[in-house]
Design an enzyme around this catalytic site. Structure first.
Site, PDB file in Angstrom:
ATOM      1  N   SER A 186      -3.014 -40.490   0.210  1.00  0.00           N
ATOM      2  CA  SER A 186      -2.922 -41.638  -0.417  1.00  0.00           C
ATOM      3  C   SER A 186      -3.367 -42.535   0.413  1.00  0.00           C
ATOM      4  O   SER A 186      -3.781 -42.623   1.065  1.00  0.00           O
ATOM      5  CB  SER A 186      -1.623 -41.163  -0.919  1.00  0.00           C
ATOM      6  OG  SER A 186      -1.378 -42.450  -1.946  1.00  0.00           O
TER       7      SER A 186
ATOM      8  N   ASP B 247      -6.268 -36.255  -9.646  1.00  0.00           N
ATOM      9  CA  ASP B 247      -4.549 -35.603  -9.915  1.00  0.00           C
ATOM     10  C   ASP B 247      -3.756 -36.283 -10.274  1.00  0.00           C
ATOM     11  O   ASP B 247      -2.131 -35.981  -9.376  1.00  0.00           O
ATOM     12  CB  ASP B 247      -4.751 -35.447  -8.068  1.00  0.00           C
ATOM     13  CG  ASP B 247      -4.110 -36.995  -7.924  1.00  0.00           C
ATOM     14  OD1 ASP B 247      -4.234 -38.217  -8.543  1.00  0.00           O
ATOM     15  OD2 ASP B 247      -4.922 -37.228  -6.338  1.00  0.00           O
TER      16      ASP B 247
ATOM     17  N   HIS C 198      -1.291 -35.473  -6.948  1.00  0.00           N
ATOM     18  CA  HIS C 198      -1.141 -35.525  -5.537  1.00  0.00           C
ATOM     19  C   HIS C 198       0.168 -35.266  -4.806  1.00  0.00           C
ATOM     20  O   HIS C 198      -0.442 -35.880  -3.896  1.00  0.00           O
ATOM     21  CB  HIS C 198      -1.037 -37.356  -6.571  1.00  0.00           C
ATOM     22  CG  HIS C 198      -1.206 -37.894  -5.759  1.00  0.00           C
ATOM     23  ND1 HIS C 198      -2.721 -38.511  -4.942  1.00  0.00           N
ATOM     24  CD2 HIS C 198      -0.594 -39.060  -4.880  1.00  0.00           C
ATOM     25  CE1 HIS C 198      -2.386 -39.584  -4.651  1.00  0.00           C
ATOM     26  NE2 HIS C 198      -1.322 -39.803  -4.186  1.00  0.00           N
TER      27      HIS C 198
END
Ligand code: NAG
Ligand code: NAG
Ligand code: NAG
Ligand code: NAG
Length: 438
Positions: free
Chosen positions: A209, A375, A409
């Site tokens: 991320s 995602d 994610h």
């Protein structure tokens, strides 16, 4: 403030025991010594912070008890869910006040609130990541660390962690960003240390991320010969070239009338709206172009219209808009190929907010959300833009993009079958012999 490199411990063991350990470990080491060292850079909110309050600390007038720790030494400021949960009404305002950033116009830089000193916990190790909030279990590469240990990686030997202060971000050239610059220096020293400890093998950087944007910026700031000497590969998980509508929804919600969820330090009194990292996470024109991300009857906002959007969600009276334009946007626009071999792994097939519709123009209202592919947090377009920016750069030595179906994610670093795939990409990077086109 300065994060510390891990101490290298020299243990004194009795000689026979030492010989015996050596005999056993030399077998296991055969495989381990073939591995390139790995440095993990986790997501936003994964780095923990300790703080201490000096005599200069003044609590908010409504919450005088927030000064209770003044002069009493270091305590865990972020994240201490266990402590906050004891009495959220009383403690959330304190943690939020002590976590907020202020902008120092003289220094031209963000810094802690007056009287608050902070330091990142356990820089160098993978043991310092994560949250003590059971709801945020496995959000910070905890399971990836275990999976890497399962194939021979050992924390402090060939596995390292680079947590960072969630509040800061890179700034455009010529703009001060002391905290982020210190992170860059510490990360460079850690990568050099990881390589040195492993026979000079260059390191594999693995991000999740927001950590991916930080590594990309880090690499772009290091001279090319340094990158080639110390970095074997960059494995970027769940990140594109920059930001997304999710943060727009978060910023818009602050102007709404519903109070933040109880116990949420980052939303209370707009704490995270004071962070440099919030501006760094706004959607990038490189990913979204002129597509409308926020739609109202009178006006649409694309990634090019973030100054207008920021003004519309309550930042108009401050210099936040100017800071976005001067400090954050140039970094976003400068996203470019890292020029070290790179693999991107991202989830797809999960509905992901793509466009927020506030038809009557009230950005504080609940938007109608139009979903696209992604995602759940990062849009597919954002990850596909990597293929354009990185994959099409003639100087990029190697670029591979992997899409994992039906994966969120967080699933990228927590679903068991996906972890296997991620570890196999890391091992493939470790074995690979990519040649630079020099
Ligand atoms: C969190 O706060 C509690 C209460 O102040 C404290 O006992 C605990 O040690 C803190 N956690 C960490 C990791 O420091
Ligand atoms: C948070 O920011 C919004 C927009 O500027 C403002 O309307 C709101 O009052 C702020 N909330 C707090 C608690 O300061
Ligand atoms: C805003 O975007 C929507 C969706 O693309 C489009 O239909 C509409 O015409 C645009 N409105 C304005 C005011 O530009
Ligand atoms: C994704 O999950 C849905 C629902 O569980 C399923 O119908 C679909 O076949 C899955 N798709 C893939 C590519 O695995």
């Amino acid at each position: 403030m300065e994060p510390q490199l891990p101490l290298i411990m020299s243990q004194r063991l009795p000689l026979p025991l030492l010989a015996c350990l050596f005999a056993v470990s030399s077998l296991a080491h055969e495989a381990t010594s073939a591995l390139h060292p790995v440095v993990l850079v986790p997501a936003y909110s994964c780095g923990n912070l300790d703080a201490r309050l000096t005599d200069k600390y003044r609590p908010p007038a409504a919450f005088p008890w927030c000064a209770a720790r003044r002069g009493k030494g270091w305590f865990r400021l972020w994240e201490n869910h266990t402590a906050v949960e004891l009495d959220p009404n009383k403690l959330v305002p304190c943690y939020a006040d002590q976590l907020r950033l202020v902008y120092d116009h003289v220094a031209g830089d963000y810094r802690n609130a007056p009287g608050v000193q902070t330091r990142v916990v356990a820089f160098g190790s993978t043991r310092g990541f994560g949250s003590d909030d059971p709801a945020k279990k496995n959000m910070c590469m905890e399971k990836l660390v275990k999976a890497l240990e399962g194939v021979g990686y050992i924390d402090g030997e060939n596995l390292f962690g680079a947590p960072y202060d969630l509040r800061y971000a890179a700034a455009a050239p010529g703009q001060a960003s002391r905290a982020f610059s210190e992170f860059i220096s510490s990360l460079a020293r850690l990568v050099e240390h990881a390589s040195g400890r492993n026979g000079g093998k260059p390191a594999i950087l693995v991000s999740h991320s927001l950590g991916g944007l930080h590594i990309n910026e880090f690499l772009n700031q290091k001279p090319l010969p340094w990158r080639r000497k110390y970095v074997k590969h960059f494995v970027m998980l769940s990140t594109g070239v920059g930001g997304g509508p999710v943060v727009l929804q978060f910023l818009a919600s602050a102007v709404g009338s519903s109070p933040p969820p109880p116990g949420d330090v980052l939303s209370f009194a707009n704490t995270s709206r004071s962070f440099a990292s919030t501006l760094a996470a706004l959607p990038s024109p490189k990913a979204y172009g002129h597509a409308p991300l926020v739609v109202t009857r009178a006006k649409n906002f694309s990634a090019f219209d973030m100054p207008e959007f920021l003004a519309a969600v309550g930042f108009s009276g401050s210099d936040v808009v100017a800071r976005y334009v001067m400090r954050a946007l140039p970094v976003t626009l400068n996203f470019r190929a890292p020029l070290v071999p790179m693999t991107s792994v991202a989830g797809v097939g999960v509905p992901t907010a793509r466009r927020l519709v506030f038809w009557n123009g009230d950005l504080g209202a609940q938007p109608q959300v139009v979903y696209g592919d992604g995602d759940g947090t990062v849009n597919l377009e954002n990850v596909l833009a990597l293929g354009t920016v990185v994959g099409k750069d003639p100087d990029q030595p190697y670029f591979k993009s992997v899409f994992v179906p039906n994966t969120t994610h967080m699933g990228i670093i927590s679903d068991d079958w996906v972890l296997k795939r991620v570890v196999s990409e890391i091992l493939e990077a470790s074995r690979a012999t990519h040649h630079y086109n020099i």
